[in-house]
Design a protein around this motif. Structure first.
Motif, PDB file in Angstrom:
ATOM      1  N   GLN A 147      64.340 -16.242  35.300  1.00 24.95           N
ATOM      2  CA  GLN A 147      65.292 -17.296  36.445  1.00 24.95           C
ATOM      3  C   GLN A 147      65.530 -16.166  37.768  1.00 24.95           C
ATOM      4  O   GLN A 147      66.072 -16.264  38.842  1.00 24.95           O
ATOM      5  CB  GLN A 147      66.024 -18.139  36.090  1.00 24.95           C
ATOM      6  N   ARG A 173      59.274 -18.470  42.869  1.00 26.56           N
ATOM      7  CA  ARG A 173      58.939 -18.716  41.373  1.00 26.56           C
ATOM      8  C   ARG A 173      57.341 -19.699  41.397  1.00 26.56           C
ATOM      9  O   ARG A 173      56.043 -18.918  40.970  1.00 26.56           O
ATOM     10  CB  ARG A 173      59.814 -19.268  41.225  1.00 26.56           C
ATOM     11  N   ARG A 224      56.846 -19.066  32.225  1.00 26.18           N
ATOM     12  CA  ARG A 224      58.369 -19.442  31.694  1.00 26.18           C
ATOM     13  C   ARG A 224      58.696 -20.767  31.749  1.00 26.18           C
ATOM     14  O   ARG A 224      58.610 -20.938  33.631  1.00 26.18           O
ATOM     15  CB  ARG A 224      59.095 -18.288  32.415  1.00 26.18           C
ATOM     16  N   GLN A 230      60.468 -24.464  32.705  1.00 28.16           N
ATOM     17  CA  GLN A 230      61.653 -24.601  33.159  1.00 28.16           C
ATOM     18  C   GLN A 230      61.611 -26.468  32.686  1.00 28.16           C
ATOM     19  O   GLN A 230      61.046 -26.779  33.019  1.00 28.16           O
ATOM     20  CB  GLN A 230      62.193 -24.584  34.727  1.00 28.16           C
ATOM     21  N   LYS A 231      63.382 -26.224  32.771  1.00 28.14           N
ATOM     22  CA  LYS A 231      63.194 -27.896  31.994  1.00 28.14           C
ATOM     23  C   LYS A 231      63.346 -29.026  32.448  1.00 28.14           C
ATOM     24  O   LYS A 231      62.957 -29.755  32.762  1.00 28.14           O
ATOM     25  CB  LYS A 231      64.557 -27.985  31.219  1.00 28.14           C
ATOM     26  N   GLU A 272      61.548 -29.021  35.230  1.00 29.88           N
ATOM     27  CA  GLU A 272      60.390 -28.994  36.588  1.00 29.88           C
ATOM     28  C   GLU A 272      59.617 -28.912  36.424  1.00 29.88           C
ATOM     29  O   GLU A 272      58.557 -30.548  36.954  1.00 29.88           O
ATOM     30  CB  GLU A 272      59.333 -27.185  36.553  1.00 29.88           C
TER      31      GLU A 272
END
Length: 362
Positions: A113, A152, A181, A183-184, A186
């Motif tokens: 990130q 991203r 990866r 992301q919580k 998203e």
């Protein structure tokens, strides 16, 4: 295994660097591909190598991309600031030249990130110069208008396409090394089977970003986008001359005192024309400027008569231009500027009013 790796690299399907870079360097040593011309010196393991424009080292490649883009940006900015270029053309230059160079090849790396943030910071600082809008504009607004994804999202879409190609070629072992990866915050399903399914997921994500923004400007803008129902496309009006003025209206960072006062660019949020002519303290916001200020009444009468002649039944559901005029719905009107006739009519009205405003306010 060595032959398979070599064929894969030759095809240009680059793979997860942390797992495969040592194999690549071993191939260089074993087959005498080291660029060192002095054969008497001992062959060493290089720290990085350039292949198809990609440095097979994450930090080296990120710096290489950014340095190249910074150089090209200085050359382009002087050209793109000329008035003859529309915002749509500037955005096209940005995406085709700088944005693509900056993100080139990054889909093969395991980026954190922090890496994504470093790329986005540069994009966010420079994009306002391409769009020539007020830097106080929330980034979510002008990136949605121009359809510019975060680094991203763009890189992950490229990785998604790469994974689909590798699956077709039956390189499932490599696919396992190209995991996303998550992301919580998203909730994006990157395991979709098609790009169209993924675009639907991303559209939901973009709307959620707008909804979760603390900015009142973004919340008003979300109403415009909701009416248009085309968050997944670059706005058509940006391709036309004069789009900067309309863009400022849509992102609420224009010349009106209601907004310039918040940005500490004006001492008062009240309309100076109403104060000067009738000694009234009326906030100069979008609704007042378009529908109510008596200083623009003659221009407004002509403008409304032009609006009434425009047929927008093909772009409105259960609504018409008369209802918008009666309700004095500025948000609904701004959602329709993708119609060329409405765009030109509003722009002409806007330019006339700004001339009156400049002459009478002081």
């Amino acid at each position: 295994m060595f032959a398979d790796d070599l064929i894969l690299i030759m095809k240009g399907s680059l793979i997860e660097i942390n797992y495969h870079v040592e194999k690549i360097f071993k191939m260089i040593r074993d087959f005498g591909m080291n660029p060192n011309k002095d054969k008497t010196k001992k062959t060493t393991n290089p720290k990085e190598i350039l292949y198809l424009g990609i440095w097979l080292d994450k930090q080296t490649h990120l710096k290489f991309n950014l340095d190249k883009v910074k150089t090209n940006f200085k050359k382009l900015i002087n050209i793109l600031q000329q008035k003859k270029f529309t915002n749509g053309l500037k955005i096209h230059f940005f995406k085709a030249v700088l944005h693509s160079q900056l993100l080139y090849g990054l889909e093969i790396f395991d980026l954190t990130q922090k890496d994504f943030n470093a790329i986005d910071v540069w994009i966010n600082k420079k994009i306002t110069k391409f769009l020539l809008i007020n830097p106080h504009s929330p980034r979510l607004i002008y990136k949605t208008e121009a359809k510019i994804d975060t680094a991203r999202i763009t890189i992950y879409k490229r990785r998604f396409k790469l994974i689909q190609k590798l699956k077709i070629l039956d390189f499932n072992q490599i696919v396992d090394n190209l995991k996303f990866r998550e992301q919580k915050f998203e909730n994006i399903n990157w395991q979709n089977n098609t790009l169209k399914e993924l675009e639907i997921e991303l559209e939901k994500y973009r709307i959620k970003q707008l909804e979760n923004s603390p900015s009142w400007k973004v919340h008003k803008y979300l109403r415009i986008i909701s009416i248009q129902n085309n968050i997944n496309k670059q706005q058509r009006y940006l391709k036309w001359k004069g789009s900067t003025s309309i863009l400022k209206l849509r992102n609420f960072t224009n010349y009106l005192n209601r907004y310039s006062y918040v940005m500490n660019k004006d001492k008062s949020k009240f309309c100076k024309l109403c104060k000067k002519s009738k000694n009234l303290d009326i906030i100069e916001d979008l609704d007042h400027f378009l529908w109510n200020c008596p200083a623009y009444e003659n221009n407004r009468r002509i403008w409304i008569s032009e609006l009434k002649k425009i047929n927008i039944s093909n772009i409105l559901n259960n609504n018409n231009i008369i209802n918008i005029i009666i309700k004095k719905d500025s948000i609904y009107l701004l959602s329709l500027v993708g119609n060329r006739l409405i765009f030109e009519s509003l722009l002409k009205f806007l330019n006339k009013n700004l001339g009156i405003r400049a002459n009478k306010r002081d």
